[in-house]
Enzyme design. Structure first.
Site, mmCIF file in Angstrom:
data_model
loop_
_atom_site.group_PDB
_atom_site.id
_atom_site.type_symbol
_atom_site.label_atom_id
_atom_site.label_comp_id
_atom_site.label_asym_id
_atom_site.label_seq_id
_atom_site.Cartn_x
_atom_site.Cartn_y
_atom_site.Cartn_z
ATOM 1 N N ASP A 1 -7.650 -7.438 1.281
ATOM 2 C CA ASP A 1 -6.603 -7.714 2.265
ATOM 3 C C ASP A 1 -7.192 -7.354 3.615
ATOM 4 O O ASP A 1 -8.027 -6.462 3.699
ATOM 5 C CB ASP A 1 -5.380 -6.834 2.005
ATOM 6 C CG ASP A 1 -5.672 -5.374 2.283
ATOM 7 O OD1 ASP A 1 -5.514 -4.932 3.434
ATOM 8 O OD2 ASP A 1 -6.098 -4.657 1.345
ATOM 9 N N CYS B 1 -11.729 -28.726 8.677
ATOM 10 C CA CYS B 1 -10.543 -28.034 8.148
ATOM 11 C C CYS B 1 -9.412 -29.034 7.949
ATOM 12 O O CYS B 1 -9.175 -29.901 8.783
ATOM 13 C CB CYS B 1 -10.112 -26.942 9.119
ATOM 14 S SG CYS B 1 -8.606 -26.073 8.628
ATOM 15 N N CYS C 1 -5.321 -28.352 12.578
ATOM 16 C CA CYS C 1 -6.509 -29.171 12.851
ATOM 17 C C CYS C 1 -6.196 -30.663 12.737
ATOM 18 O O CYS C 1 -6.818 -31.492 13.387
ATOM 19 C CB CYS C 1 -7.640 -28.772 11.912
ATOM 20 S SG CYS C 1 -8.256 -27.118 12.280
ATOM 21 N N ASP D 1 0.863 -1.179 0.000
ATOM 22 C CA ASP D 1 0.000 0.000 0.000
ATOM 23 C C ASP D 1 0.899 1.229 0.000
ATOM 24 O O ASP D 1 2.110 1.130 0.134
ATOM 25 C CB ASP D 1 -0.969 -0.033 1.182
ATOM 26 C CG ASP D 1 -0.229 0.038 2.504
ATOM 27 O OD1 ASP D 1 1.013 0.101 2.490
ATOM 28 O OD2 ASP D 1 -0.899 0.034 3.547
ATOM 29 N N CYS E 1 -6.195 -28.201 7.648
ATOM 30 C CA CYS E 1 -4.886 -27.583 7.906
ATOM 31 C C CYS E 1 -4.065 -28.419 8.881
ATOM 32 O O CYS E 1 -4.586 -29.280 9.584
ATOM 33 C CB CYS E 1 -5.048 -26.136 8.392
ATOM 34 S SG CYS E 1 -5.236 -25.925 10.162
ATOM 35 N N HIS F 1 -4.118 -21.660 11.343
ATOM 36 C CA HIS F 1 -5.482 -22.139 11.079
ATOM 37 C C HIS F 1 -6.354 -21.057 10.446
ATOM 38 O O HIS F 1 -7.055 -21.311 9.465
ATOM 39 C CB HIS F 1 -6.169 -22.666 12.346
ATOM 40 C CG HIS F 1 -7.640 -22.806 12.127
ATOM 41 N ND1 HIS F 1 -8.190 -23.871 11.438
ATOM 42 C CD2 HIS F 1 -8.674 -21.952 12.390
ATOM 43 C CE1 HIS F 1 -9.494 -23.683 11.321
ATOM 44 N NE2 HIS F 1 -9.811 -22.533 11.889
#
Ligand SMILES: [Zn+2]
Length: 376
Positions: A264, A302, A307, A60, A304, A333
């Site tokens: 974002d 999930c 998890c 930015d 991931c 996560h």
């Protein structure tokens, strides 16, 4: 895109971000300008090489941070004089040197320097501020066109080539340009007519992509949505449209359905550090006593690595004990959940059933609020 404020997504190594499938990160020009200095990063080969991240980066302009972090600032036509939030030293950022700083960092996508109109702002003030942002956008583009070859990877075929490939692979296309892309930013406060005018003036200057700025600055969420809806129809459909600083998992799905392409937000990472976790069953606070004996995964749906490996009881214990690993695992996560949400959005668009996916997300959100798990 996850936010990597000072060239790091707090607590998560770059290799893990790659495993999660992060294709692009946002880094903050304001923070890197103050420390370690954009010139230092340029000498080290640019931000990609400095932080060892070969995928895409968006920076930015620093406009938002100058307005939100600095308690002293003086806005003139040339730019903004402000005191650093770190040590109180006086600095100056304007369209030219904010663009120069972003060329030095060498991100793939950079932003025009804007004035983030505070909330609330009356129409007259918001109009003057929006007009200044429009004049600054013209100056940013002029400076960029004259100096874009100064990018640290300008003539090299180094880290940059693979950085471009990251974004290009995502689009199933080969890179068509070796340049950075400068996006314009729409302002206009909370006034629909000013938003429209700002969009039209920014499009008239002409950019390869457009960001909607000045939202999520303390206004009610309904108003955010109204302003996005007032802006989107005036931005070209064939250019990426980036909504800055948004939002919850439900909101990113809603805004995608309305035509936003990029977003974002610090929410998934910041909330994770406060023990707030987004799951397929809604948001939960891991410190809650009911998780003390809970051997189940954080989110049974999930995939991931957190998890797959750890129990809610363990994650609660880490968080309650103030362990560093709590922030790391919670962040991994939450990022996995956000990235997976966007993967599902893309899949449902391909299948032509975004509306169906959206209504599923809406009812999940209602259930979650009904269970009182959403402190926001
Ligand atoms: Zn997970």
């Amino acid at each position: 895109m996850p936010v990597g404020t000072v060239a790091t997504v707090k607590g998560v190594p770059q290799g893990t971000l790659e495993e999660l499938g992060v294709e692009i990160l946002l880094a903050n020009t304001y923070h890197l300008f103050l420390r370690p200095g954009t010139e230092t990063i340029r000498k080290l080969g640019g931000l990609h090489r400095f932080m060892s991240w070969e995928r895409s980066i968006l920076t930015d302009s620093g406009g938002y941070q100058v307005f939100s972090l600095s308690d002293f600032r003086k806005v003139r036509e040339e730019g903004v004089e402000f005191r650093s939030h770190l040590d109180g030293a006086l600095h100056f950022l304007g369209p030219e040197n904010a663009t120069a700083a972003q060329i030095a960092l060498g991100a793939d996508i950079i932003m025009a320097f804007d004035e983030c109109t505070e909330y609330p702002a009356d129409r007259d003030h918001a109009a003057k501020s929006m007009e200044m942002t429009a004049r600054w956008a013209g100056r940013c583009k002029k400076y960029f066109e004259e100096h874009k070859q100064e990018v640290p990877w300008g003539s090299a075929v180094g880290p940059r080539s693979s950085a471009v490939a990251g974004l290009a692979v995502a689009n199933d296309k080969r890179p068509t340009t070796a340049d950075q892309l400068l996006f314009g930013i729409v302002q206009g406060g909370m006034h629909a007519d000013l938003r429209r005018e700002s969009a039209e003036r920014t499009v008239e200057i002409g950019f390869p992509g457009y960001a909607i700025g000045g939202l999520s600055v303390g206004e009610p969420r309904e108003l955010t949505r109204e302003m996005v809806e007032a802006t989107l129809p005036h931005l070209p459909r064939d250019r990426p449209r980036h909504l800055m600083g948004v939002g919850t998992p439900e909101e990113i799905v809603e805004y995608t359905a309305r035509g936003v392409d990029m977003m974002d937000c610090v929410l998934p990472t910041r909330a994770a550090r406060h023990g707030l976790l987004y799951t397929s069953e809604g948001k939960l606070a891991i410190k809650n006593a009911r998780f003390a004996q809970d051997e189940g995964p954080l989110d049974p749906r999930c995939g991931c690595r957190v998890c797959a490996r750890y129990s809610r009881a363990y994650l609660r214990h880490l968080y309650s004990s103030g362990e560093t690993l709590a922030a790391v695992l919670n962040t991994i996560h939450n990022l996995a959940f956000y990235l997976d949400t966007m993967r599902q959005v893309r899949q449902s668009i391909k299948l032509g059933d975004l509306e169906g996916f959206l209504s599923g997300v809406r009812s999940r959100s209602l259930n979650s609020s009904a269970q009182g798990e959403d402190p926001a």
